[in-house]
Design a protein around this motif. Structure first.
Motif, short mmCIF file in Angstrom:
data_model
loop_
_atom_site.label_atom_id
_atom_site.label_comp_id
_atom_site.label_asym_id
_atom_site.label_seq_id
_atom_site.Cartn_x
_atom_site.Cartn_y
_atom_site.Cartn_z
N GLN A 98 -8.39 -2.19 -9.13
CA GLN A 98 -9.31 -2.63 -10.18
C GLN A 98 -10.12 -3.81 -9.66
O GLN A 98 -9.61 -4.66 -8.92
N ALA A 99 -11.42 -3.86 -10.03
CA ALA A 99 -12.28 -4.97 -9.66
C ALA A 99 -13.00 -5.45 -10.91
O ALA A 99 -13.51 -4.64 -11.69
N SER A 138 -11.28 -19.63 -4.03
CA SER A 138 -10.96 -18.34 -3.41
C SER A 138 -9.50 -18.36 -2.97
O SER A 138 -8.94 -19.41 -2.68
N GLY A 139 -8.90 -17.18 -2.96
CA GLY A 139 -7.50 -17.12 -2.56
C GLY A 139 -6.88 -15.78 -2.88
O GLY A 139 -7.57 -14.83 -3.27
N THR A 140 -5.56 -15.73 -2.76
CA THR A 140 -4.82 -14.50 -3.03
C THR A 140 -3.50 -14.83 -3.72
O THR A 140 -2.99 -15.95 -3.60
N LEU A 141 -2.99 -13.86 -4.44
CA LEU A 141 -1.65 -13.94 -5.01
C LEU A 141 -0.92 -12.64 -4.67
O LEU A 141 -1.47 -11.56 -4.88
N PRO A 142 0.29 -12.73 -4.13
CA PRO A 142 0.98 -11.52 -3.68
C PRO A 142 1.62 -10.70 -4.81
O PRO A 142 1.95 -9.55 -4.62
N ARG A 143 1.77 -11.32 -5.98
CA ARG A 143 2.48 -10.59 -7.04
C ARG A 143 1.96 -11.03 -8.41
O ARG A 143 2.21 -12.16 -8.85
N VAL A 144 1.23 -10.15 -9.09
CA VAL A 144 0.71 -10.40 -10.44
C VAL A 144 0.93 -9.15 -11.26
O VAL A 144 0.67 -8.03 -10.79
N ASN A 145 1.40 -9.31 -12.49
CA ASN A 145 1.62 -8.17 -13.37
C ASN A 145 0.39 -7.94 -14.24
O ASN A 145 0.06 -8.75 -15.11
N LEU A 146 -0.31 -6.84 -14.01
CA LEU A 146 -1.48 -6.46 -14.79
C LEU A 146 -1.05 -5.43 -15.82
O LEU A 146 -0.51 -4.37 -15.47
N PRO A 147 -1.24 -5.72 -17.12
CA PRO A 147 -0.78 -4.79 -18.17
C PRO A 147 -1.25 -3.37 -17.94
O PRO A 147 -2.43 -3.11 -17.73
N GLY A 148 -0.29 -2.45 -17.97
CA GLY A 148 -0.60 -1.04 -17.80
C GLY A 148 -0.77 -0.59 -16.37
O GLY A 148 -0.92 0.60 -16.11
N ARG A 149 -0.74 -1.55 -15.43
CA ARG A 149 -0.96 -1.19 -14.02
C ARG A 149 0.13 -1.71 -13.10
O ARG A 149 0.04 -1.54 -11.89
N GLY A 150 1.13 -2.37 -13.65
CA GLY A 150 2.26 -2.81 -12.84
C GLY A 150 1.95 -4.00 -11.96
O GLY A 150 1.01 -4.75 -12.19
N THR A 151 2.76 -4.14 -10.92
CA THR A 151 2.65 -5.28 -10.02
C THR A 151 1.47 -5.10 -9.06
O THR A 151 1.33 -4.05 -8.44
N VAL A 167 -10.29 -8.83 -7.29
CA VAL A 167 -9.89 -7.47 -6.89
C VAL A 167 -8.38 -7.35 -7.03
O VAL A 167 -7.62 -8.17 -6.49
N PHE A 168 -7.95 -6.35 -7.79
CA PHE A 168 -6.53 -6.04 -7.96
C PHE A 168 -6.21 -4.78 -7.16
O PHE A 168 -6.96 -3.81 -7.21
N GLN A 169 -5.08 -4.81 -6.47
CA GLN A 169 -4.63 -3.63 -5.73
C GLN A 169 -3.13 -3.47 -5.99
O GLN A 169 -2.36 -4.42 -5.85
N PRO A 170 -2.68 -2.27 -6.44
CA PRO A 170 -1.25 -2.07 -6.65
C PRO A 170 -0.45 -2.48 -5.42
O PRO A 170 -0.82 -2.15 -4.30
N ARG A 171 0.63 -3.22 -5.66
CA ARG A 171 1.39 -3.78 -4.54
C ARG A 171 1.92 -2.71 -3.61
O ARG A 171 1.87 -2.85 -2.39
N ASP A 172 2.41 -1.59 -4.17
CA ASP A 172 2.95 -0.54 -3.32
C ASP A 172 1.85 0.13 -2.49
O ASP A 172 2.06 0.50 -1.34
N VAL A 173 0.65 0.26 -3.10
CA VAL A 173 -0.48 0.84 -2.36
C VAL A 173 -0.93 -0.11 -1.25
O VAL A 173 -1.22 0.30 -0.13
N PHE A 174 -1.00 -1.41 -1.60
CA PHE A 174 -1.43 -2.42 -0.62
C PHE A 174 -0.45 -2.50 0.55
O PHE A 174 -0.86 -2.61 1.71
N LEU A 175 0.85 -2.46 0.23
CA LEU A 175 1.86 -2.61 1.28
C LEU A 175 2.16 -1.30 2.00
O LEU A 175 2.83 -1.31 3.03
#
Length: 225
Positions: A98-99, A138-151, A167-175
C-alpha cells in the motif's frame, strides 16, 4: 486538464479575479501559501483532500509585482492531485502493498486504496508511525500493524511542503526474497562443505597409500635383519 483554478488575490487575501468565476471573492488570507507569497516567496502548499468530491489538489502560489518593486498581490494555481496519485501508483509494491500520501495534519489525502482517503494515521491505530514521522522526515519501521493487512514494513519520506509519502509492504512479502537468499546461501555453504570434505578424504586416502607401503617395507627390512 490538471489545473482546477487560477486565482489573483490582493494583499488582504481576497480573490479579485479567478477562473472559474465561482472562485472570485473567496478569502485565502489565513492560508500558509498566501502568507508566504505575500511575503515575496513562491510556495507549494500541502495536498488537500475534499471529502465531498473525493478529489485532492495542491496550491502553487507566487508573489505579483513589477521587477524590483514591492509585492502588490499573489497569483495562485490550484492543481489536481491526479498526477501525484499516478506517481504514487507507480511504486513497485508486492502483493498486499500500500502507498499513501499524508498531509501535515496526518490525514491521508491520496492512496491506492480509496477506502483510506480522508482517514488519519491516528484513526488507523498508527500513532507510533505518526510519532516517528514527526521525529524524522524520512525513515523506516520494521514492524507496523495496518488494520486488515497484518504486519507491515514501512518506509516514508516527507517533502518540504509537509506531505509525507508512505509505503507499506507486508512483512512476509518484504522478507521473502531475503529469506530465500539466506536459504540459498545456507544450501550453497552445505554443498561447499560436503565437496571440501569429500576432497579432503580423497587426498588423505591417496597420501595414506605410499605411507602404508613405506611402513610395510620398513617392517619387512627390519624382519630380515
Amino acid at each position: 486538464f490538471d489545473v482546477e483554478a487560477v486565482l489573483l488575490l490582493n494583499l488582504e487575501g481576497r480573490t479579485l479575479a479567478a477562473s472559474p468565476d465561482s472562485s472570485r471573492g473567496q478569502q485565502f488570507g489565513n492560508t500558509d501559501w498566501f502568507a508566504t507569497s505575500a511575503g515575496g516567496q513562491t510556495k507549494v502548499g500541502p495536498v488537500l483532500y475534499d471529502p465531498a468530491s473525493r478529489r485532492s489538489s495542491v496550491t502553487v502560489s507566487a508573489p505579483v509585482r513589477e521587477p524590483g518593486a514591492a509585492v502588490v498581490g499573489v497569483a495562485a494555481l490550484q492543481v489536481s492531485g491526479h498526477d501525484v496519485l499516478f506517481a504514487l501508483n507507480q511504486a513497485p509494491l508486492g502483493p498486499g502493498g500500500q502507498a499513501v500520501l499524508v498531509n501535515a495534519s496526518g490525514e491521508i489525502v491520496l492512496a491506492r486504496d480509496n477506502r483510506l482517503l480522508g482517514q488519519t494515521l491516528a484513526a488507523l491505530g498508527l500513532d507510533a508511525l505518526s510519532t516517528r514521522i514527526v521525529e524524522s522526515p524520512s525513515g523506516t519501521l520494521p514492524r507496523v500493524n495496518l488494520p486488515g493487512r497484518g504486519t507491515q514494513v514501512v518506509a516514508w519520506s516527507t517533502t518540504t511542503g509537509g506531505n509525507t509519502a508512505i509505503v507499506f509492504q507486508p512483512r512476509d512479502v518484504f522478507l521473502g526474497p531475503i529469506n530465500r537468499l539466506a536459504t540459498t546461501a545456507l544450501i550453497a555453504l552445505a554443498i561447499v562443505a560436503l565437496v571440501a570434505l569429500a576432497l579432503a578424504l580423497l587426498v588423505a586416502r591417496r597420501l595414506s597409500r605410499p605411507v602404508s607401503a613405506l611402513t610395510a617395507a620398513a617392517t619387512a627390512i627390519e624382519a630380515n635383519t
